[in-house]
Design a protein around this motif. Structure first.
Motif, PDB file in Angstrom:
ATOM      1  N   ARG A   1     -32.150  33.184 -62.775  1.00  0.00           N
ATOM      2  CA  ARG A   1     -32.276  35.252 -62.523  1.00  0.00           C
ATOM      3  C   ARG A   1     -33.858  35.285 -61.547  1.00  0.00           C
TER       4      ARG A   1
ATOM      5  N   ALA B   1     -34.295  32.725 -59.537  1.00  0.00           N
ATOM      6  CA  ALA B   1     -34.116  32.111 -57.871  1.00  0.00           C
ATOM      7  C   ALA B   1     -33.308  33.319 -57.078  1.00  0.00           C
TER       8      ALA B   1
ATOM      9  N   ALA C   1     -31.990  37.688 -56.407  1.00  0.00           N
ATOM     10  CA  ALA C   1     -32.741  38.999 -56.762  1.00  0.00           C
ATOM     11  C   ALA C   1     -31.384  39.253 -56.945  1.00  0.00           C
TER      12      ALA C   1
ATOM     13  N   HIS D   1     -38.010  41.185 -54.836  1.00  0.00           N
ATOM     14  CA  HIS D   1     -38.012  39.966 -55.527  1.00  0.00           C
ATOM     15  C   HIS D   1     -37.583  38.445 -54.771  1.00  0.00           C
TER      16      HIS D   1
ATOM     17  N   ALA E   1     -37.555  34.594 -54.312  1.00  0.00           N
ATOM     18  CA  ALA E   1     -36.242  34.101 -54.886  1.00  0.00           C
ATOM     19  C   ALA E   1     -35.443  34.190 -53.695  1.00  0.00           C
TER      20      ALA E   1
END
Length: 172
Positions: free
Chosen positions: A87, A89, A91, A155, A160
């Motif tokens: 999660r 890694a 977005a 993110h 990410a």
């Protein structure tokens, strides 16, 4: 460099799904899906309403129990810690953010991206930065969607390597 080229360079992890299946109650929402998405590649999944597109994305994120294999950047999550790493890694821009009737503010959602400054910059570019102190449940559908996209971009800025967006243009 165009924003699309910049985004493609940010998407640095591959996603591999093999024989993925999941049920939502009695309904088989995703049945034996196999796909590979190379790092930087953009893929659109299309199909009729109720075909399992959103469920597939939720399975990839590990938000619903599933069978099969999902690897992101070569890592297969088999533990809760592994799912947390996945999660981090990946977005995620959901189709309909769950806002509830609690006083979560736009700034709090943007701060949860891991890069509040990048999220705020994206919110500014998307025309919703002025909503900084508004509770999420008071936003229109379009405002909420743009805030969600800004969070997803933050993110990515936080590290990410994959962006999953479920109908990101809905309500816009």
């Amino acid at each position: 460099m165009s924003p699309v080229e910049s985004l493609s360079r940010t998407l640095s992890l591959d996603v591999r799904v093999h024989a993925l299946s999941c049920r939502l109650g009695a309904t088989m929402a995703v049945d034996d899906v196999t796909l590979e998405v190379a790092a930087g590649q953009r893929v659109a999944i299309i199909g009729p309403n109720g075909a399992g597109k959103s469920s597939l994305l939720r399975c990839i994120l590990g938000l619903v129990p599933s069978r099969g294999t999902v690897s992101v950047g070569g890592a297969v999550a088999t533990t809760r810690a592994g799912l947390r790493q996945r999660r981090a890694a990946v977005a995620w821009v959901p189709q309909r953010p769950a806002v509830g009737r609690f006083p979560l503010l736009v700034r709090e959602l943007l701060a949860s991206s891991g890069s509040p400054d990048a999220s705020l910059e994206a919110a500014d570019r998307l025309g919703v930065a002025h909503l900084w102190n508004r509770p999420l449940h008071t936003l229109s559908g379009g405002q909420l969607q743009r805030v969600g996209i800004a969070r997803g971009l933050g993110h990515l800025a936080a590290g990410a390597g994959v962006l999953l967006a479920d109908e990101p243009t809905s309500a816009l």
